[in-house]
Design a protein around this motif. Structure first.
Motif, PDB file in Angstrom:
ATOM      1  N   ILE A  41       0.878  -1.164   0.000  1.00 57.51           N
ATOM      2  CA  ILE A  41       0.000   0.000   0.000  1.00 57.51           C
ATOM      3  C   ILE A  41       0.919   1.218   0.000  1.00 57.51           C
ATOM      4  O   ILE A  41       1.721   1.390   0.908  1.00 57.51           O
ATOM      5  N   GLU A  42       0.796   2.020  -1.038  1.00 55.94           N
ATOM      6  CA  GLU A  42       1.689   3.149  -1.244  1.00 55.94           C
ATOM      7  C   GLU A  42       0.894   4.449  -1.224  1.00 55.94           C
ATOM      8  O   GLU A  42      -0.162   4.537  -1.847  1.00 55.94           O
ATOM      9  N   LYS A  43       1.402   5.434  -0.505  1.00 49.44           N
ATOM     10  CA  LYS A  43       0.780   6.765  -0.508  1.00 49.44           C
ATOM     11  C   LYS A  43       1.454   7.566  -1.612  1.00 49.44           C
ATOM     12  O   LYS A  43       2.651   7.820  -1.546  1.00 49.44           O
ATOM     13  N   ASP A  47      -4.012  12.797  -0.721  1.00 44.93           N
ATOM     14  CA  ASP A  47      -5.318  12.138  -0.764  1.00 44.93           C
ATOM     15  C   ASP A  47      -5.379  11.048  -1.827  1.00 44.93           C
ATOM     16  O   ASP A  47      -6.439  10.811  -2.414  1.00 44.93           O
ATOM     17  N   TRP A  49      -3.759   6.948  -2.952  1.00 44.83           N
ATOM     18  CA  TRP A  49      -3.012   5.753  -2.584  1.00 44.83           C
ATOM     19  C   TRP A  49      -3.031   4.769  -3.738  1.00 44.83           C
ATOM     20  O   TRP A  49      -3.883   4.836  -4.618  1.00 44.83           O
ATOM     21  N   ARG A  50      -2.091   3.809  -3.712  1.00 44.97           N
ATOM     22  CA  ARG A  50      -2.055   2.728  -4.691  1.00 44.97           C
ATOM     23  C   ARG A  50      -1.827   1.426  -3.940  1.00 44.97           C
ATOM     24  O   ARG A  50      -0.898   1.309  -3.144  1.00 44.97           O
ATOM     25  N   ILE A  51      -2.696   0.452  -4.191  1.00 48.97           N
ATOM     26  CA  ILE A  51      -2.509  -0.892  -3.667  1.00 48.97           C
ATOM     27  C   ILE A  51      -1.966  -1.723  -4.817  1.00 48.97           C
ATOM     28  O   ILE A  51      -2.577  -1.767  -5.894  1.00 48.97           O
ATOM     29  N   GLU A 122      -5.851   2.058  -7.902  1.00 50.40           N
ATOM     30  CA  GLU A 122      -5.682   3.470  -7.540  1.00 50.40           C
ATOM     31  C   GLU A 122      -6.865   3.914  -6.684  1.00 50.40           C
ATOM     32  O   GLU A 122      -8.017   3.655  -7.036  1.00 50.40           O
TER      33      GLU A 122
END
Length: 154
Positions: A41-43, A47, A49-51, A122
């Motif tokens: 899980i990337e910020k 507002d 994020w990407r899993i 996304e």
């Protein structure tokens, strides 16, 4: 062994039921959590994020992404076509999986892509205009008196 009693939280707060329920679910599912398939899980913005989920061996039509009840469900079901194959070593796991991610209020899935064995989902927080902060102008007595043509005091 991890056992947390969140009863004091319920007694001392009003309106935070969802947070306590979320903590209960997270603690209960953490004990037996399956680690397949691995994910990140990337910020990517304040507002957004990407899993990223490693789904090597899965085709696009074998993967499903669904949002229901403020939760993101990612499932993979591999078609069984291995009856005619004989493996000497089978190290690539292509077993069925289901991953669930609880989404915060106003977080929406904005897109998904599948490339090089990675499924990228996304997410973005889209706060409605009615909930965004707004400035309220304060009216003063002088402005109101300036528009008064003839005033009467009763």
């Amino acid at each position: 062994m991890r056992a947390f009693d969140l009863t004091p939280l319920y007694r001392a707060t009003v309106g935070f039921d969802q947070i306590a329920d979320l903590m209960d679910r997270a603690l209960a599912s953490d004990v037996g959590q399956n680690s397949y398939p691995p994910y990140n899980i990337e910020k990517i913005a304040d507002d957004a994020w990407r899993i990223s989920i490693a789904v090597a061996g899965f085709a696009d039509d074998e993967l499903a992404i669904e949002v229901k009840d403020r939760a993101l469900h990612v499932t993979g079901r591999k078609a069984t076509d291995d009856e005619d194959r004989t493996y000497l070593h089978r190290g690539i796991a292509t077993r069925a999986f289901e991953r669930r991610f609880t989404l915060a209020d106003h977080v929406k899935v904005t897109g998904a892509s599948h490339e090089n064995g990675m499924l990228h989902i996304e997410l973005a927080r889209e706060v409605p205009e009615a909930l965004k902060p707004r400035r309220i102008e304060i009216a003063s007595d002088r402005k109101r008196d300036a528009n008064l043509v003839e005033g009467k005091v009763n």
